[in-house]
Write an enzyme that holds these catalytic residues in place. Sequence first.
Site, PDB file in Angstrom:
ATOM      1  CD  GLU A   1       8.266   1.608  -1.131  1.00 20.88           C
ATOM      2  OE1 GLU A   1       8.259   2.512  -1.960  1.00 20.88           O
ATOM      3  OE2 GLU A   1       8.285   0.415  -1.444  1.00 20.88           O
TER       4      GLU A   1
ATOM      5  CG  ASN B   1      10.188  -0.501  -8.043  1.00 21.80           C
ATOM      6  OD1 ASN B   1      10.434  -1.204  -9.019  1.00 21.80           O
ATOM      7  ND2 ASN B   1       9.431  -0.916  -7.033  1.00 21.80           N
TER       8      ASN B   1
ATOM      9  CD  GLU C   1       4.208  -3.359  -6.259  1.00 21.14           C
ATOM     10  OE1 GLU C   1       5.114  -3.516  -7.096  1.00 21.14           O
ATOM     11  OE2 GLU C   1       3.670  -2.246  -6.045  1.00 21.14           O
TER      12      GLU C   1
ATOM     13  N   GLY D   1       1.090   3.091  -5.240  1.00 22.42           N
ATOM     14  CA  GLY D   1       0.333   2.985  -6.482  1.00 22.42           C
ATOM     15  C   GLY D   1      -1.120   3.396  -6.350  1.00 22.42           C
TER      16      GLY D   1
ATOM     17  CE  LYS E   1       6.037  -0.127  -7.949  1.00 16.24           C
ATOM     18  NZ  LYS E   1       4.834   0.084  -7.164  1.00 16.24           N
TER      19      LYS E   1
ATOM     20  CB  SER F   1       1.275   7.880  -4.138  1.00 18.88           C
ATOM     21  OG  SER F   1       0.547   6.695  -4.414  1.00 18.88           O
TER      22      SER F   1
ATOM     23  CG  HIS G   1       8.421  -3.315  -3.604  1.00 12.87           C
ATOM     24  ND1 HIS G   1       7.108  -3.542  -3.896  1.00 12.87           N
ATOM     25  CD2 HIS G   1       8.643  -1.988  -3.793  1.00 12.87           C
ATOM     26  CE1 HIS G   1       6.546  -2.390  -4.263  1.00 12.87           C
ATOM     27  NE2 HIS G   1       7.462  -1.435  -4.202  1.00 12.87           N
TER      28      HIS G   1
HETATM   29  P1  PGA Z   1       4.412   4.323  -6.326  1.00 13.76           P
HETATM   30  O1  PGA Z   1       5.313   3.062  -5.975  1.00 13.76           O
HETATM   31  O2  PGA Z   1       5.331   5.527  -6.298  1.00 13.76           O
HETATM   32  O3  PGA Z   1       3.880   4.051  -7.706  1.00 13.76           O
HETATM   33  O4  PGA Z   1       3.355   4.397  -5.300  1.00 13.76           O
HETATM   34  C1  PGA Z   1       6.262   3.141  -4.943  1.00 13.76           C
HETATM   35  C2  PGA Z   1       6.969   1.820  -4.796  1.00 13.76           C
HETATM   36  O5  PGA Z   1       6.339   0.781  -4.993  1.00 13.76           O
HETATM   37  O6  PGA Z   1       8.160   1.776  -4.462  1.00 13.76           O
END
Ligand code: PGA
Length: 255
Positions: A166, A10, A97, A172, A12, A212, A95
């Site tokens: 997640e 992803n 976010e 992140g 983003k 992460s 997701h």
């Molecule tokens: P990240 O993001 O690996 O940067 O923590 C994971 C995600 O949002 O799917």
Amino acid sequence: MSRTPVVGGNWKLNTNRQQARALLTALRASLDGLGGVELVVCPPAPWLGDASDLLDGSSLSVGAQNVHAEPAGAFTGEQSAAILAGTVSHVIVGHSERRHVFGESDETVAAKLRSVLDAGLRPLLAVGELQEEREAGWTAAVLRRQLTSAFEALDGLPEGFVVAYEPVWAIGTGLTATPEIAQEACAQVRSMIEERFDATTAEATRIQYGGSVTPGSVVQLAAQPDIDGALVGGASLDADSFTAICSAVAEAAAR
Ligand code: PGA
């Protein structure tokens, strides 16, 4: 048990067009033909056409990061599943976010999930709890609420359906969930799918861990019995890191 794990990248809100094309080319060179794992690359929407062209004929699939629930209409700036269907095979739905930065409700996520399935696309349904929800002991309740809502109008799940667990506190932040925490939550998701549908559906559903994930942390995560791959944010922007993650998942599946 023979679930094929899925690794999603992803991207983003990252990459300009030139960077995206270079990353796609590098990923094709290092990952095309990797067996035992399904790979889905999710660049920003404007680069989906480039991704589809540059990965055409390879074993890598292209996914969108988001979708609008309505098929068509006066929704400036949005993309429907019908529009995406010519270009991508997968769509990330729900997701964290989208849920927590853009305020998507469980109902909106459910409507998006239905639109993706109706268009014949493959969703990656993301669920997960906030840090305060985990600290309050509500993780299972939050997962149950998100899954119950997402599945409300569905009679079943297509074969190989993908859920991404997640934990929001791990996304992140560099705080990967321990393999034990991730395994426990993924097992809970699987048993909730069994309760809602049946054991066969639960056994066939792929459950990714996301938050992460790095080439280092993925090895133990992928070894857990209920974790079937990873949804990767930051580390998916680096071809070497993403390749190492995908290879580690493929290796774990071969054991
Ligand atoms: P990240 O993001 O690996 O940067 O923590 C994971 C995600 O949002 O799917």
